[in-house]
Scaffold this active site. Structure first.
Site, PDB file in Angstrom:
ATOM      1  CE1 TYR A  86       9.885   3.279   9.651  1.00  0.00           C
ATOM      2  CE2 TYR A  86       9.406   1.156   8.504  1.00  0.00           C
ATOM      3  CZ  TYR A  86       9.265   2.575   8.820  1.00  0.00           C
ATOM      4  OH  TYR A  86       8.306   3.161   7.999  1.00  0.00           O
ATOM      5  CG  HIS A 121       4.376  -8.399   5.186  1.00  0.00           C
ATOM      6  ND1 HIS A 121       4.508  -8.510   6.260  1.00  0.00           N
ATOM      7  CD2 HIS A 121       4.265  -6.866   4.918  1.00  0.00           C
ATOM      8  CE1 HIS A 121       4.751  -7.409   7.048  1.00  0.00           C
ATOM      9  NE2 HIS A 121       4.578  -6.541   5.945  1.00  0.00           N
ATOM     10  NE  ARG A 164      -3.946   0.091   1.904  1.00  0.00           N
ATOM     11  CZ  ARG A 164      -4.231  -0.811   2.925  1.00  0.00           C
ATOM     12  NH1 ARG A 164      -3.777  -1.074   3.988  1.00  0.00           N
ATOM     13  NH2 ARG A 164      -5.258  -1.578   2.722  1.00  0.00           N
TER      14      ARG A 164
END
Length: 713
Positions: free
Chosen positions: A475, A442, A412
């Site tokens: 991250y 994923h 997305r």
């Protein structure tokens, strides 16, 4: 075990409201005066960008359900209509709090250090006004395209997320005719900087003004034959959730390209308008966008606070920022050997951003050049704008190696980006795969097949985060490099499944969704419950981004009721309720919100003293367990297991950035009276630096010696 008695709606929080709770925790960081001022600006920016995504995806999805007449309640017993009603109240309160913090806390704090944001062009001094008008003529005016609406021109397309100025104008000769108002709009150009720094004044004070204020001040120059009655900024959010029928899409790549264009035409689901907007102008926008009052936000300040992230880059304010952290070298790789030699010595743990992401990039780069490497296979979900990994894969194909890359086109908001990469890789000679029908891929896996003296050897990287060298600095993620033969066999099976739809009959080590990951997790949770029922020690620690799977949560409730100690570290959405008498009294949930985005997934099960630890790409969400290709892998190296337990222990000790979920659904920071402050992220940064210093002294590179959390004091 049947856990249906734990699946009652009153035992769950609504997913969407929990998402908003995470945004509220980020806003708490923006209001925390203990945090450097410019870091607070970043947190404020993040609340805005998060809310944008929330509306474009989650609210859009709920509105689609309402339009379709879908009334099935969620796990918390709320229908889509009821959810939208609650979301509207909660988001209006959140936005009001945002602008309170912005105007009452951040602006005065910036002013105090000599930086002024001019929110109204009428506040400019004469000298500043001259500068601004010249800037408009030279830089802005040539870019602008004013658009009018009248009987011959329909209402123009207003693009998703763009900032615009709406105006009511009247022909100069029509002053007596008060009804002869026309609507006009100007898009604030996104190709220009959102704010402009003005010349410093004689006292050394610095000033910035927002682009829309400069345009509003000069808007009369765009409508020379008209009087401008009023001008106000506005911004819309459109439904950006792509709906693609893959069975009907002969070419998925072309279909996604077509759908991306439709995002600009999606239903308007949110309108932000400047507080005090002329009611006549607001009525036009309300009518043209077909929007209800509950989806209109009256903004008392600048629209779209994401510009604060750009302001963070202003020079001269380093003392108001957290010093930039430089990721450290991985101790096991601090030698003269190549990466394949090092991996053969034993599995290597990677913990980003405390340790550099370079080994992952080097793994692919060295494989691309190594004449003994026969094949490289990799999954790509999100990559950086100028990805060195993509360049290395292309070079490998040009060097004659077999290169297979799964590019997830349905990632997305990265769809367009990924289409570009896919085409480039294909041109370089890579075999590009677009994944399995109906499933997003994923998983984070790279396989390198190498010819060696002993025969073919497979090297594998498995991770919790994307192959993105940019976000790897922001991250927190974990991964391993391994040449374990059984994991290598499983990695081959994964890629064969993705490219040829051939699912192997047996697997060695990897736990793959949607095949059997759900059942494995349910089994592991149930085994802990069984040990607890026998009076044995039972303990679960699980770290993830989101927890909203009803079946998993019910299993956790059953385990808690049986006496299992359950400690959850859940960054964002958490639908589990703590403190339900007799059900979840043994469960704690903490969310850590710090300078780095917590992104790693680690799962620990005491397993009657055998201590099983898994890492991977999946959260405990229905989409991850049932609708995506995900991989969880066991950690078997004892040193790495100790290191992961150390990571979990430090995070469970955090009393600075952790927020604890309360039985009423609120989050509170731990009471640390009489305790030394522990910030897990700061701790890991200092620890990584210290470890590299020690390894320089001792030349002991491979073994981590975990420090106690309190030793940072």
């Amino acid at each position: 075990m049947n856990n249906t008695q734990y699946a009652k709606p009153e035992y769950f929080w609504n997913r969407e409201l929990s998402w908003l709770g995470f945004d509220e925790r980020i806003l708490d960081e923006a209001r925390d005066k203990q945090i450097p001022l410019f870091e607070r600006l970043k947190f404020m920016s993040i609340t805005s960008s998060n809310l944008d995504e929330f509306y474009m995806v989650r609210v859009a999805s709920l509105k689609d359900m309402v339009h379709a007449g879908y009334e099935k309640p969620d796990i918390a017993g709320m229908s889509p209509k009821v959810q939208l009603r609650h979301i509207s109240v909660r988001t209006h309160n959140l936005v009001e709090d945002q602008y309170q913090v912005y105007s009452k806390s951040l602006l005065p704090a910036l002013k105090k250090i000599g930086l002024h944001i001019i929110n109204n062009h009428e506040d400019l001094t004469d000298e500043q006004a001259v500068f601004v008008d010249r800037y408009f003529e030279d830089n802005i005016y040539p870019v602008l395209t004013p658009m009018a609406m009248d009987s011959s021109r329909p209402f123009p397309l207003i693009r998703n997320k763009t900032l615009n100025l709406g105006a009511l104008i009247r022909k100069k000769e029509s002053k007596k005719n008060k009804e002869a108002l026309e609507f006009a709009t100007v898009q604030v150009p996104s190709v220009l900087p959102r704010f402009v720094e003005l010349p410093m004044d004689e006292n050394g004070e610095r000033y910035v003004i927002l682009l829309e204020e400069i345009i509003e001040r000069n808007i009369g120059k765009l409508f020379l034959s008209y009087d401008v009655v009023c001008t106000h900024p506005y911004r819309i959010m459109r439904n950006a959730d792509l709906t693609i029928d893959e069975d009907e899409a002969a070419d998925l790549l072309k279909e996604i390209q077509k759908q991306l264009k439709r995002r600009q035409w999606g239903e308007v689901i949110r309108l932000e308008a400047e507080a005090g907007m002329d009611s006549r102008l607001l009525d036009i926008l309300r009518t043209e966008f077909h929007i209800k009052d509950e989806d209109i936000f009256s903004i008392n300040g600048p629209l779209d606070l994401t510009f604060l992230m750009k302001m963070y880059g202003l020079d001269g304010f380093d003392s108001y920022k957290t010093p930039k952290y430089t990721p450290q070298q991985v101790p096991a790789l601090r030698n003269e050997d190549d990466i394949f030699t090092n991996v053969r010595k034993g599995d290597i743990l990677l913990h980003h951003p405390y340790y550099t992401f370079d080994p992952v990039v080097d793994f692919v780069k060295q494989a691309a050049k190594d004449p003994d490497v026969l094949a490289i296979k990799q999954t790509l979900y999100r990559v950086s704008g100028n990805s060195p990994i993509i360049a290395a894969l292309a070079q490998a194909a040009e060097n004659g190696k077999q290169v297979s890359v799964l590019v997830e086109l349905k990632a997305r908001f990265d769809e367009e980006h990924n289409i570009v990469w896919a085409k480039m890789l294909e041109k370089a000679g890579c075999h590009v795969i677009y994944g399995l029908l109906g499933l997003k891929t994923h998983s984070k896996i790279t396989l390198v097949v190498r010819r060696e003296e002993e025969g073919i050897r497979r090297y594998v990287h498995l991770g919790t985060g994307n192959y993105n060298d940019s976000t790897a600095k922001l991250y927190t993620d974990c991964g391993i490099l391994t040449c374990n033969e059984k994991i290598g066999q499983d990695a081959t099976a994964v890629f064969n499944m993705l490219s040829g739809y051939s699912e192997p009959s047996t697997w060695n080590k990897l736990v793959v969704a949607p095949l059997w990951m759900r059942n494995r997790f349910l089994h592991l949770i149930e085994m802990e419950a069984e040990h607890a029922r026998k009076g044995q020690k039972a303990h679960i620690i699980a770290k993830m981004n989101s927890l909203c799977d009803q079946e998993i949560i019910a299993a956790l409730y059953a385990a808690s009721a049986a006496g299992v100690k359950i400690e959850l570290i859940v960054r964002g959405i958490c639908c589990l309720k703590t403190g339900i008498p007799g059900i979840s009294e043994n469960i704690t949930v903490r969310s850590i919100v710090g300078n780095f985005l917590e992104h790693a997934r680690i799962f620990y099960f005491y397993s009657n003293g055998q201590e099983e630890i898994y890492m991977g790409s999946a959260d405990w969400m229905p989409r991850n367990l049932d609708k995506r290709v995900e991989i969880i892998f066991p950690v078997e190296d004892e040193n790495i297991k100790k290191e992961l337990m150390h990571i979990l222990d430090v995070q469970l000790s955090d009393n600075t950035k952790a927020h604890l979920l309360q039985p009423d659904g609120s989050y509170m920071k731990p009471d640390r009276r009489g305790k030394a402050p522990i910030c897990a992220q700061d701790f890991f940064c200092k620890e990584a630096i210290e470890r590299n210093k020690k390894s320089d002294d001792t030349k002991e590179y491979r073994v981590f010696i975990p420090a106690e959390p309190m030793e940072q004091q």
